[in-house]
Structure formats: structure tokens, C-alpha cells
Write a protein that holds these residues in place. Structure first.
Motif, short mmCIF file in Angstrom:
data_model
loop_
_atom_site.label_atom_id
_atom_site.label_comp_id
_atom_site.label_asym_id
_atom_site.label_seq_id
_atom_site.Cartn_x
_atom_site.Cartn_y
_atom_site.Cartn_z
N UNK A 172 20.69 50.00 41.02
CA UNK A 172 20.34 51.58 40.93
C UNK A 172 20.63 51.88 39.45
N UNK A 173 21.24 51.23 38.55
CA UNK A 173 21.35 51.60 37.24
C UNK A 173 20.16 51.27 36.42
N UNK A 204 29.17 40.01 41.27
CA UNK A 204 29.39 41.28 41.44
C UNK A 204 28.50 42.26 42.19
N UNK A 205 27.39 42.34 41.59
CA UNK A 205 26.41 43.31 42.16
C UNK A 205 25.06 42.58 42.59
N UNK A 226 22.50 47.39 30.32
CA UNK A 226 23.26 48.13 31.27
C UNK A 226 22.76 49.33 32.05
N UNK A 227 21.72 49.90 31.44
CA UNK A 227 21.04 51.06 31.78
C UNK A 227 19.91 51.24 31.49
N UNK A 263 16.77 54.65 31.61
CA UNK A 263 16.68 55.94 32.16
C UNK A 263 15.39 56.51 31.64
N UNK A 264 14.91 57.36 32.10
CA UNK A 264 13.60 57.99 31.60
C UNK A 264 13.97 58.92 30.79
N UNK A 265 13.50 59.27 29.51
CA UNK A 265 13.91 60.36 28.65
C UNK A 265 12.42 60.64 28.20
N UNK A 295 19.31 50.52 27.58
CA UNK A 295 20.63 50.40 26.86
C UNK A 295 20.96 49.17 27.18
#
Lengths: 452, 265, 295
Positions: free
Chosen positions: A218-219, A270-271, A334-335, A337-339, A346
Motif C-alpha cells: 500500500x505504500x 517483514x511485508x 519507501x513511498x 504518491x501522486x502529486x 521517495x
């Protein structure tokens, strides 16, 4: 007991195809069962394969056609194994031939029906980035090149269910366009699924792999422009939805900056999953190279942990990718995202010790390779063991990697563990040789030892 | 100091304490104690302070009121065979056999200087003067070290929460001996911080007694001037008479008792 | 329902708005937050070095206090207190050796073996009260107020103590939707605000804060909803400096989730102490008619 000289190969990907051909060439009867409407597997989806950049359809389709036409091979597509009983040399297998609703004896494969069908369904072959009709062949080079009707999405079937179920609301239209237009009268709504029972002496399991779904991370944002490797293959492929013009899913723009993320879900106890998926380093490099060939003034960044280039010509291929301008950043992401118009990725560049944020138009994730969906159920049906992820367990991981935990059942391809195409082909042949060795005996003791 | 044989009470089956000490000429049973590592034999009925003086030490520091309230004689000791550190006031604690003891007459704890008249009741000012307050890790060694059973950690905690009133109340019995600071892992000077808290509490937080200010004002304003003048002018005889005939509140008086002469109420 | 409540030092000094609004709001929802009669500072930072047990004494002592008072559950508001207490509790439960050492050292207290469950108020709201019950109690409509939910790090990291999914938590969104606000998709919801770097490297915090505040502004947020006094400080306190450095930043109100909750369920706005918030919260709420105009 007598050894029945017939083999069931489960899975029509490149490993299963190779195994079937080798055993058939060895003189024995093969039943090849494939759950999708065509053989070919994932290899048929790719744009170009490393390190040669061959077109996979071009090198695979001759074998696919062979499998379809070989006198010793009975090809059952759109069929699934239901039950296995018995033991090595003498298995009884029950196969469900799903109802195609199309009579393949009459059908000529002219293509009128799937061109005219009004329904649109996300195409499995195009990994969801394009649509197919409800009556369809998965891709142009499908074997058999005759369609099936997806009864879950067919309008007429839904109409029938509505009428029979006396549901409330608006009644879906009757449609039946395919039936009306078919020049061979091949549509057969009455066709039922059939159970086929066979006796075989050995089974080869080559059920292949599927990629981990992106939503397990999900990240990395649920965003139409964050895609996995197979989706990008379809974009790059000249036979793909955009004929090889790379357009991003959200707005159709040609991306000027693509970020590739290695180890998305792999090497992550872990994930995700703890194992390495083995092929991503190579295919992401290949995809970056193909992307830059397709979009000339573009930039590609690959975030990596290691570069695992173990095959022949692989390291050289990677060096070429780097020389041609793809930037490699050693670090994890790590992540994402939409901007606005961009995707912000990132990550970190551990070699310079700095945090890095890349503004991308499109992100391709090297998602972990997992056994194909339903592998654990298949293992239960076959009575063989799997590891925690569902990859079938071999009799001995070092010295006997192609025999499963049950005598007479052999493994080949990514069903046994992540690997590339050459290794899958090699294992297909290897499993075939095990079968041929088994069939060289005529009798077996109850303990499964061969005599004579 | 050697004790003559005839004066020693060597009856070990007799209970220690007063009995032995009351025997004329006897000083009671002797027990060994260690002062700064050296062994001495001292009467078991003595306090640490008296026992050390018995052993020949002369106190020029670390000896104060001898009454358990000034905090000068803070002592740290161990009992033989036990790892535990114990604390007490030398003037109050009776010696025990094989006590290992030493005094802490002064502990170099940080003491912040400030212009008290400029302080307000805002706890942030205490935080600025003693930032080490926040080094407290609640290990509670300070509370364990306190000879007056003050809940040191709790008042430090109250101060961290900005509650000066609570800190002042909890630290009321502190005698500034410094043992808490001597054991503190965070190097806080608890007793100095508490003193500042109490000063701020008394000066800036506690409400003023209005009736006191009124009475003081009345008094300095000359309310009793005339009466005092009159008394000053009296001769010895008259003064004596007035004194003997004065009205006094009876020992057991009703709550609403008032004197007959109510001119100066 | 009565719940033992652990305030933590900051809630008593700098974050009175957080505490007052929480107690009042929870009372409306039928939950009495009863402050522990005796507690000490939690220690704030969980010491991660393997051999430093002294820094776990402060949180464990609080857990002892809670157990002594007969409670088996404690709720906390401050995310840092939650993080520290919960991890100390886990340490005591999972490591017999360290548990033994700490219990032996604290020989003046009862032994602690993990008798207390530490929860954060958001968990109580989600699991014990429920969003539907919250929604039923809403008296003042916060409709039209667009909020960006911000968790900071300490509620979801490390994963052993996470109150929700580590990468994509939704509990704050659930609460904000229940009280009627419009919750925006905020990808930086779990990115660190800079935390203690405000002391040693305030410039780093300014950059972090600008990234987070800027994203909220671009998403059209009216306010950022937080759960931690340190986050509130880092995101709020330096806004003037950030605006001076980055001309595209025009300010962003920072509000505690309990304040919006309290406002929604009809608690007197005076109790919520909006005057103590950074970033123009009072002006925003007055503008929307949610708190009365100044006379």
C-alpha cells in the motif's frame, strides 16, 4: 504392476510445452492441460526477452503450434485438473473441460464473433491495461485459435440468468450477436462442462507463476500509473494495445521519466516474501532499455539492491543498459504518491548516502514472483508438498530438483521456484527425461520401484 | 580508647539496650562498626553520631542540631554481607554490628542563581533554571535515599507537569541533606529545585492572608499607640496592678469567647 | 464506561487544548477518562540500546502504578506516551531476562509482568465506541471542512505497537468522516515531522514541515488533523519561518483530532482551547461559523 505409458502435463506455459514435446517426441502419449483458453503462458505476454531481445511470440509460437498438432499430444485448453488418485505408474486423473459454449469442431477461427461482441472485459492477456470481448481468443497467436465465451460477462448468459432467476429491475438485453453472425454456426449455448477421466503413469506439474498484486504494497499508491512488469511488457509490445507506443494509463501521455523499482515485495520477510524473484533485475534492465529505444529523449531510473545477472550474456546486457543512460540508484523506495501530474518516488541512494525523490510520469514495480494463483489448491489435489509461498517442494533441492514429494509427479518451470525462460525450458526437458526414464520400465513394484 | 575490664559488660545473654547502660559504671555491650573503613568497638546503644564521637572523632562539620531536622549529618552505610546501600541521619540512627559507614557532610549539587524578585509562578522559569529536571528517568533512587521519607521522585514528576503547588506540598519535610542528589542518575539537584519551588509557592502562589495585612496595617497605623503611651507613663505599682488584673482567655474557653474590654479587638 | 487515563507531561503543560477537548468529548460519548492519581513522566523516548534498561524504568513504573490501582487498561492521548508505554509493556512481556532485571531493580514496587493493556484514544474510539455511535452524537455539522489526516510516526511504528496498518492507516480518517468532515487523500500521512530534531537541527524540521504542509495546501486542506503535541509543534510553530522561506506557503491550521471531535459533539468551544493552537485555527473556525465571532 504395469506402468501406464501416458503422461499428464499440467500447465501450458513454456516449461509445460517443452516437457510435452520432449515426451511426445520420445514416443509416448501426452495430455496437456491448460486452464486458460490458450497455451503460451506468461512468456507469450512479453515484448522482447533478455538477453537477446528476441520476440517471445516468434520463438514460442512454433512450439505452441507443435503442441497443438503433435500426434502424441492431446491438448486440453480451458480445462483444469480436478482430482488425482492412484500412484506412480498408475494415476487416475479427472479433468474438467470447461464449457466454451463454442463448438471447436465447427469453428473456423474467422474472428467475426470477437470483433462484433459488444461487451468489454479487462483482458487477462493484456494484464488489465486493455479490454477484450466476452467471446474471445486471448491473443492473436493463440493455440487453439478458436474462441471461448466468458460466461460471467456474456450478455446473453446474464439475460438467461435474469429470466430464470426472476430478478427484479431492468432486464439485460438478449444480444446473441456472435451466434447470429457466426458463419459456421459454431455457438453452442447448450454445451456443458465435461469431466474427462484418464489413466496416466506420470504427471508433470508446470503451473507457472503469477506476480504479487500491487495492492499488497500500500505504500506504493493505488494509482493507474503505478504498474507491474507484465503490464509494462504489454505497453512495450508491438502487438500490445498501443502497438508499442508507450502511453501511461491515466491520461495516455507518453512518459518522459519512468522509475523502475526492484525487489517490490521480494527479499522482504517483514511485508512481502523473503525470496529473491531472480528475473526482475534482468527484465527491469531490459524494460528500461526498450523504453529508451521507444521514447528517445526519456530518462529511466532503476532503484535496486543488487544486480543479479547470473545467466549467459546477462551481465553484459546490464552494462549496456547502464551505458545507454539508465541511472541506477542503489536503495529501496519507501513511498510513491501522486502529486498533481507526477508520481513522487521517495527513495534513497545508499552509495551517496542521500535521500532521493524522483518525479516520475510512470512507475514500474518489479513485483515478487509467486506461484500461480491456486497453486496450493493444486498441491492439495496432487498430494504434493509446497513451501510457505506455495512453490512446489522438490524431492531434494540440490540433487533431485525435478521430482516432487510424491513419486511419479515431476516439476518443471516457475512452479518449482522463480527462474528465467532458459531454465524453465531446461527443466521442462529435464522433467520429460525423468518421465521417459520411468516409462523405459514396464513394471513397478507396489513400493514404486521399477523393475525390468 | 580502651575500656577497663571491670567496666565491660560481657553478659551477651542480656538484652542490649537500656539495661546494660543503666548498670552503674558500665557502658553496655560493645559492637564493631567501621568508620571510613577502620574498625572501632562502640557501645551498641549509641547513635552513629555519638558512637563516632565515642570512637574519638570530633565533629567540626556534619553535625548540627543533633535533633534530626537540620540535615547536616547525612550518613550512608552498609550492613555486613548486604549489598544494599542505606541512608540515615547520624544523630537519629542507632549503630548496628558491622555497620560500614561514612558521612556526606556536603554534596556538590548544582544550585542555580536567579533574581528571585523577577520570577513568576510560571513553571517554565524553573525549567530554564534547572533544565536537568528533564533528565529524570524515574529510577526512584532519590526517594529511596531520603532519610525523611519525602517522595522525591513524585515531586520532581509534579514539577515536570508544571504543578508547583504539588511539588511544594510533597517536599515539605525536606531537610536539605543532599542524599537524593548524591544518588541521582540524571544528576538533578532535587533538593535545590524543590526549595526553589517552595519559595515560589510561598511567595507567588499561596494567597495572602488578608486579615493579617489588615491587622498589620492597623497596628503600624497607630491603633495601639495610645494604650502603649498610657502604659509607658504608669509607675511600677500601677503597672503591676494592671498586669495582675489583666483579662486572660481561659484555658478551656467557648469558641465565641470575647474579653470584656473590647477596645482593641 | 470508565477508563484509566495517562496524560503525560506535555498534555499538562503545552497541550492543554488536546486534553481538555478530549475529556469533554469523551464524556459526551459516554467514556469517562479518569486521570491516574499518581504517575510520572513516561520517559518519552524508548531506549533502543540493548543494555540500557534504566530508560525503561520510567514507563514501567507507570504501568506498575496502573496495575496497583486495579486497572488493566490505560488510554493515552499523546502519541509519544503511547509509543513509549506500549513498547515498555511489550519488553516486559516478551523478555523474561529484562523483565526480571527491571523488577528486581524496582524492588520498592510490585512486579510487572504485562498486566496492563496500553491503548491510544483513537483505538478506543474505533473499537469501543465505534464510528456509528460517534456519528449519532454529532450536533454541530463540520460539513465542508476539508482535513488532511496526519499520524506522524509513533502511532504506527514499530509495527508491533501499530494501532493500524503501518503504511496506510485509516483510523483517523474513519473518525474524521464520522464527525462529518471531508477527509482528503493525504499521501504523507505517516511521514515524520522531524520529531526531536527540532532541538538539534531545526532547519531539517523546517524542510520536513514544509513538505508536509505544502502537500496539504496543494490538496486543498483547510486544516491538518494531528494526534501528537510534538507534531503539532513542529508543523505549527515554524510556519512564519516557512512562509518567509517559501513564498508559496500561506499557512495551514493545525488542530487536534479531539478538538474537532469535541466541536462536533457539541462541547463548548471555550473548553477546546483553540486559542492555544498554531496556524490560524480560530480564524478558520470563526470563518466557517463553527465558533462564535469575537465580540
Amino acid at each position: 504392476m504395469e506402468v501406464i505409458k501416458k503422461v499428464l502435463v499440467i500447465g501450458g506455459g513454456v516449461a509445460g510445452i517443452q516437457a510435452a514435446l520432449d515426451i511426445a517426441d520420445g514416443g509416448y502419449q501426452v495430455i496437456l492441460v491448460e486452464k486458460t483458453p490458450s497455451v503460451g503462458g506468461h512468456m507469450a505476454q512479453y515484448a522482447e526477452v533478455f538477453p537477446t531481445l528476441d520476440c517471445p511470440q516468434c520463438i514460442l509460437t512454433p512450439k505452441m503450434v507443435d503442441v497443438g498438432q503433435h500426434s502424441n499430444i492431446t491438448l486440453l485448453t480451458y480445462a483444469e485438473l480436478q482430482k488425482v488418485s492412484g500412484e506412480v505408474g498408475n494415476f487416475t486423473v479427472e479433468i474438467l473441460q470447461k464449457a466454451r459454449k463454442v463448438n471447436h469442431k465447427k469453428c473456423t477461427g474467422c474472428g467475426t464473433c470477437w470483433q462484433k461482441c459488444p461487451e468489454k472485459v479487462p483482458s487477462e492477456y493484456d494484464a488489465g491495461i486493455a479490454d477484450r470481448a466476452a467471446i474471445y481468443i486471448p491473443f492473436a497467436q493463440a493455440v487453439p485459435a478458436k474462441p471461448v465465451i466468458d460466461t460471467e460477462h456474456c450478455r446473453y448468459i446474464k439475460h438467461l440468468e435474469f429470466v430464470e432467476g426472476e430478478t427484479e429491475g431492468k432486464r439485460p438485453p438478449q444480444c446473441r450477436i456472435c451466434e447470429r453472425l457466426c458463419p459456421a454456426e459454431a455457438i453452442d449455448w447448450e454445451q456443458e462442462a465435461q469431466t474427462i477421466t484418464e489413466q496416466v503413469g506420470a504427471i508433470v506439474v508446470a503451473t507457472g507463476f503469477d506476480l504479487m498484486p500491487i495492492k499488497r504494497l500500500p505504500e506504493y499508491a493505488e494509482d493507474p500509473d503505478v504498474i507491474d512488469g507484465i503490464q509494462f511488457e504489454r505497453m512495450l509490445s508491438p502487438g500490445g494495445p498501443n502497438a508499442g507506443v508507450v502511453r501511461r494509463p491515466s491520461d495516455g501521455k507518453i512518459p518522459g521519466e519512468v522509475v523502475f523499482v526492484s525487489c517490490a515485495g521480494s527479499r522482504d520477510p517483514e511485508h512481502g516474501v523473503p525470496h529473491c524473484s531472480r528475473v526482475c533485475c534482468m527484465y527491469l534492465a531490459k524494460q528500461a532499455m526498450l523504453y529508451k529505444h521507444a521514447v528517445h529523449d526519456s530518462q529511466a531510473h532503476i532503484f535496486y539492491i543488487d544486480t543479479r545477472t547470473t545467466g549467459k550474456g546477462y551481465e553484459e546486457f546490464l552494462q549496456r543498459t547502464m551505458t545507454e543512460g539508465t541511472v541506477y540508484l542503489r536503495g529501496k523506495v519507501s513511498r510513491i504518491y501522486r502529486d498533481g501530474d507526477k508520481l513522487k518516488v521517495m527513495g534513497v541512494d545508499t552509495l551517496s548516502g542521500k535521500q532521493v525523490e524522483v518525479s516520475a510520469d510512470l512507475v514500474v514495480l518489479g513485483m515478487a514472483m509467486l506461484p500461480s494463483v491456486g497453486a496450493k489448491d493444486m498441491a492439495a489435489r496432487l498430494g504434493i508438498a509446497t513451501d510457505e509461498q506455495g512453490f512446489f517442494t522438490e524431492s531434494h533441492i540440490k540433487i533431485d530438483p525435478l521430482e516432487s514429494t510424491r513419486p511419479g509427479i515431476y516439476l518443471a518451470g516457475t512452479a518449482q521456484g522463480p527462474k528465467d525462460i532458459p531454465d524453465s525450458v531446461a527443466q521442462g526437458s529435464g522433467a520429460a527425461s525423468k518421465v521417459l526414464g520411468l516409462f523405459a520400465r514396464s513394471e513397478m513394484t507396489p513400493e514404486g520401484l521399477t523393475v525390468g | 580508647m580502651s575500656i577497663p575490664e571491670e567496666k565491660r559488660n560481657n553478659d551477651s545473654d542480656k538484652a542490649p539496650g537500656i539495661e546494660g547502660a543503666n548498670v552503674p559504671g558500665s557502658i553496655g555491650k560493645l559492637i564493631p562498626v567501621y568508620v571510613m573503613g577502620k574498625r572501632y568497638e562502640v557501645p551498641e546503644t549509641l547513635t552513629i553520631m555519638k558512637a563516632m564521637e565515642y570512637a574519638g572523632f570530633k565533629f567540626i562539620r556534619g553535625c548540627g542540631c543533633r535533633g534530626g531536622i537540620c540535615g547536616a549529618c547525612a550518613t550512608v552505610y552498609r550492613k555486613a554481607g548486604d549489598y544494599r546501600l542505606r541512608v540515615g541521619l547520624a544523630c537519629q540512627t542507632v549503630v548496628e554490628p558491622n555497620m560500614y559507614l561514612t558521612q556526606i557532610p556536603f554534596y556538590p549539587a548544582n544550585r542555580a542563581t536567579c533574581d528571585f524578585s523577577e520570577l513568576t509562578s510560571n513553571p517554565e522559569e524553573i525549567f530554564k533554571l534547572y533544565p536537568e529536571l528533564f533528565r529524570c528517568i524515574a529510577c526512584n533512587l532519590c526517594t529511596k535515599a531520603c532519610p525523611m521519607d519525602v517522595e522525591v521522585m513524585d515531586y520532581i514528576s509534579a514539577l515536570k507537569q508544571g504543578n508547583i503547588t504539588k511539588a511544594a506540598e510533597l517536599s515539605f519535610n525536606c531537610i536539605q541533606c543532599g542524599l537524593c542528589a548524591s544518588r541521582c542518575m540524571g544528576e538533578l539537584p532535587q533538593y535545590h529545585i524543590a526549595q526553589l519551588a517552595r519559595r515560589i509557592y510561598g511567595s507567588k502562589i499561596v494567597p495572602r492572608a488578608e486579615h493579617l495585612s489588615e491587622a498589620t496595617a492597623a497596628s503600624t497605623g497607630g491603633r495601639y499607640e495610645a494604650y502603649l503611651e498610657a502604659l509607658m507613663k504608669m509607675g511600677e505599682e500601677e503597672l503591676r496592678k494592671v498586669y495582675q488584673e489583666r483579662e486572660m482567655e481561659p484555658e478551656i474557653a467557648a469558641e465565641d469567647w470575647v474579653p470584656n474590654d473590647n477596645r482593641y479587638l | 464506561m470508565d477508563l484509566s487515563y495517562y496524560p503525560g507531561c506535555t498534555l499538562k503543560t503545552r497541550a492543554l487544548n488536546f486534553e481538555d477537548s478530549a475529556i469533554a468529548a469523551m464524556a459526551v460519548l459516554g467514556v469517562n477518562l479518569i486521570e491516574l492519581p499518581r504517575w510520572n513522566c513516561c520517559g518519552t523516548v524508548y531506549s533502543m540500546t540493548d543494555d540500557d534498561l534504566a530508560h525503561h524504568i520510567a514507563p514501567v513504573r507507570n504501568l506498575v502504578r496502573i496495575a496497583e490501582q486495579g486497572s488493566d487498561r490505560v488510554v493515552t492521548l499523546c502519541s509519544f506516551c503511547y509509543n513509549t508505554l506500549k513498547r515498555a509493556d511489550l519488553l516486559m512481556r516478551n523478555s523474561p531476562e529484562k523483565r526480571n532485571t527491571i523488577n528486581t531493580f524496582m524492588d520498592d514496587e510490585i512486579d510487572y509482568d504485562g498486566q496492563v493493556e496500553v491503548v491510544h484514544l483513537l483505538e478506543v474510539l474505533r473499537d469501543d465506541v465505534g464510528w456509528e455511535a460517534v456519528a449519532r452524537k454529532v450536533k454541530t455539522s463540520l460539513e465542508g471542512l476539508k482535513v488532511a489526516p496526519y499520524y506522524g510516526c509513533t502511532l504506527t511504528r514499530p509495527q508491533e505497537i501499530a494501532i493500524d496498518s503501518v503504511e496506510s492507516p485509516t483510523v483517523l480518517q474513519g473518525l474524521m468522516q464520522a464527525v462529518g468532515t471531508t477527509v482528503l487523500d493525504f499521501p504523507l500521512a505517516t511521514e515524520c515531522c522531524g520529531s526531536f530534531e527540532i532541538v538539534s537541527d531545526p532547519d531539517a524540521v523546517i524542510e520536513r514541515a514544509y513538505t508536509i504542509l505544502g502537500m496539504a495546501q496543494r490538496k486543498g486542506a483547510d486544516a491538518i488533523v494531528v494526534s501528537c503535541p510534538l507534531c503539532a509543534h513542529n508543523l505549527g510553530h515554524k510556519q512564519a519561518e516557512i512562509a518567509g522561506k517559501y513564498s508559496d506557503f500561506t499557512g495551514m491550521p493545525i488542530v487536534y483530532f479531539t478538538q474537532l471531535l469535541a466541536l462536533a459533539v457539541g462541547v463548548n468551544p471555550e473548553v477546546c482551547r483553540f486559542d492555544l493552537n498554531f496556524g490560524g485555527v480560530e480564524a478558520l473556525l470563526r470563518d466557517r461559523g463553527l465558533i462564535p465571532q469575537r465580540v
